[in-house]
Design an enzyme around this catalytic site. Structure first.
Site, short mmCIF file in Angstrom:
data_model
loop_
_atom_site.label_atom_id
_atom_site.label_comp_id
_atom_site.label_asym_id
_atom_site.label_seq_id
_atom_site.Cartn_x
_atom_site.Cartn_y
_atom_site.Cartn_z
N SER A 42 -106.29 9.30 -7.04
CA SER A 42 -104.56 9.02 -6.90
C SER A 42 -104.13 8.84 -5.59
CB SER A 42 -103.81 10.25 -7.43
OG SER A 42 -104.06 11.54 -6.35
N ASP A 331 -94.00 13.99 -3.78
CA ASP A 331 -94.24 14.78 -4.92
C ASP A 331 -94.85 16.12 -4.66
OD1 ASP A 331 -96.78 13.87 -4.94
OD2 ASP A 331 -96.74 12.94 -6.81
N HIS A 334 -98.81 13.94 -3.23
CA HIS A 334 -98.97 12.67 -2.60
C HIS A 334 -97.77 12.25 -1.38
CE1 HIS A 334 -100.29 12.69 -6.72
NE2 HIS A 334 -101.34 12.01 -6.26
#
Length: 365
Positions: A42, A331, A334
């Site tokens: 991610s 968040d 990240h």
């Protein structure tokens, strides 16, 4: 939902002026951008999860830069985006995106949220991403040979830049399974071996240019700090064991890159110390114009971490800091675009790369 509580409402107008300076001061003038293939999780997924599984990544993600759904887990650009921009290259399209209209002439992004190196045959592990690349290569060359228009050539594949940024989830998943520190670190050599094998596969396919990121300070993520009940914290408030495991992984990866340089004749293999860059950003956040470096901009629960696994960013009931607020973490897992911009400038400075090769070295002649 915009929170107007004190911890979520600090303006950053002066710092917004600094972001372009941090970045453009080290940006190159690359007349012929390289073809780039990226493998990862991610931290560099530009839409693979959304394209591959239909998993929604809704607002307030992408609010700062793209202002449309991209599948990135950030308020704006990721490190990979800034690296592409530094070479005047287009943003990488996710390989799994069948509707994006890309012919992937500038490369492709195989990274998908949640990916790890092990187990090998679970989507979208590093091994699966490699299998996708091998299929992509075979099919692209087949179409190009048949005269079906503009596709990446064999020469383009040989001269491409191959970026690998993976391993964080292997360590995080091991801790989440309640493994002891000793058990987690015992498994690290197997993770590094998978990365070595990936480079070997790509090298045997003709690849000669590799850019490999180590893993960041896992113990500084607000998500981990909120979820781990019993934890020893270091002087800046991060989980010591998590960061220690990350450092062991990074040292093993650094040595692996040294070995591969001697094994793979003609290859350029650059190791980038992302951990040091991110840890410095968190430890010295005020120097970079940030506050609350261990608090998520988007989440729920309020200080100290603003992370609740039941109400994560984008889910009903979340709170999000005002645009322009001074947050490192987007968040809880990240980074914000503002943080990614500074991380990119540090990466491009060559101070954290071994060997110290400018990123525009990879521009095509």
């Amino acid at each position: 939902m915009i929170s107007h509580s004190p911890f979520l409402s600090q303006p950053l107008s002066h710092f917004l002026l600094l972001i372009p300076l941090f970045f453009t001061s080290v940006a190159s003038q690359c007349k012929n951008p390289p073809i780039i293939f990226n493998f990862g999780d991610s931290n560099s997924d530009t839409g693979g999860l959304v394209a591959g599984l239909g998993f929604p990544v809704n607002l307030p993600n992408r609010r700062t830069f793209f202002h449309r759904s991209t599948g990135r887990l950030s308020d704006g650009r990721l490190l990979i985006d800034f690296l592409c921009q530094s070479l005047n290259a287009s943003f990488l399209s996710p390989y799994l995106d069948s509707l994006g209209g890309s012919r992937f002439t500038n490369g492709a992004n195989f990274a998908v949220v949640g990916s790890s190196t092990l187990p090998k045959y679970v989507p979208f592990s590093l091994n699966i991403q490699l299998m996708q690349f091998l299929h992509f290569k075979a099919r692209t060359l087949e179409l190009a040979t048949a005269g079906f228009g503009n596709f990446v050539t064999d020469e383009g594949l040989r001269n491409a830049l191959y970026i690998i940024d993976i391993g964080q989830n292997d360590i995080a998943d091991s801790f989440s399974k309640k493994m002891s520190y000793a058990q987690v670190t015992k498994g690290i050599p197997s993770v590094i071996l998978e990365i070595e094998n990936a480079v070997k596969v790509l090298y045997n396919q003709g690849g000669r240019k590799f850019w490999i990121h180590n893993t960041g300070p896992l113990g500084c993520l607000p998500q981990k700090l909120a979820l781990v009940q019993k934890k020893d914290l270091d002087p800046i408030g991060c989980i010591s064991d998590y960061n220690s495991a990350a450092r062991i992984f990074n040292e093993g990866l650094r040595r692996s890159c040294e070995r591969m340089r001697s094994q793979f004749s003609g290859a350029t293999i650059v190791y980038v110390d992302i951990f040091s860059i991110k840890y410095d950003l968190i430890a010295n956040s005020s120097k970079y114009g940030f506050s609350s470096p261990l608090t998520a901009c988007c989440g729920s629960g309020g200080p100290p971490y603003n992370y609740d696994i039941r109400v994560t960013c984008g889910r009903p009931g979340y709170q999000v800091c005002n645009e322009g607020s001074r947050y490192v973490s987007w968040d809880g897992i990240h980074y914000t675009e503002a943080a990614n911009s500074i991380i990119a400038s540090k990466v491009l400075s060559m101070a954290h790369s071994s060997p110290s090769i400018p990123f525009d070295f990879f521009c095509r002649n």
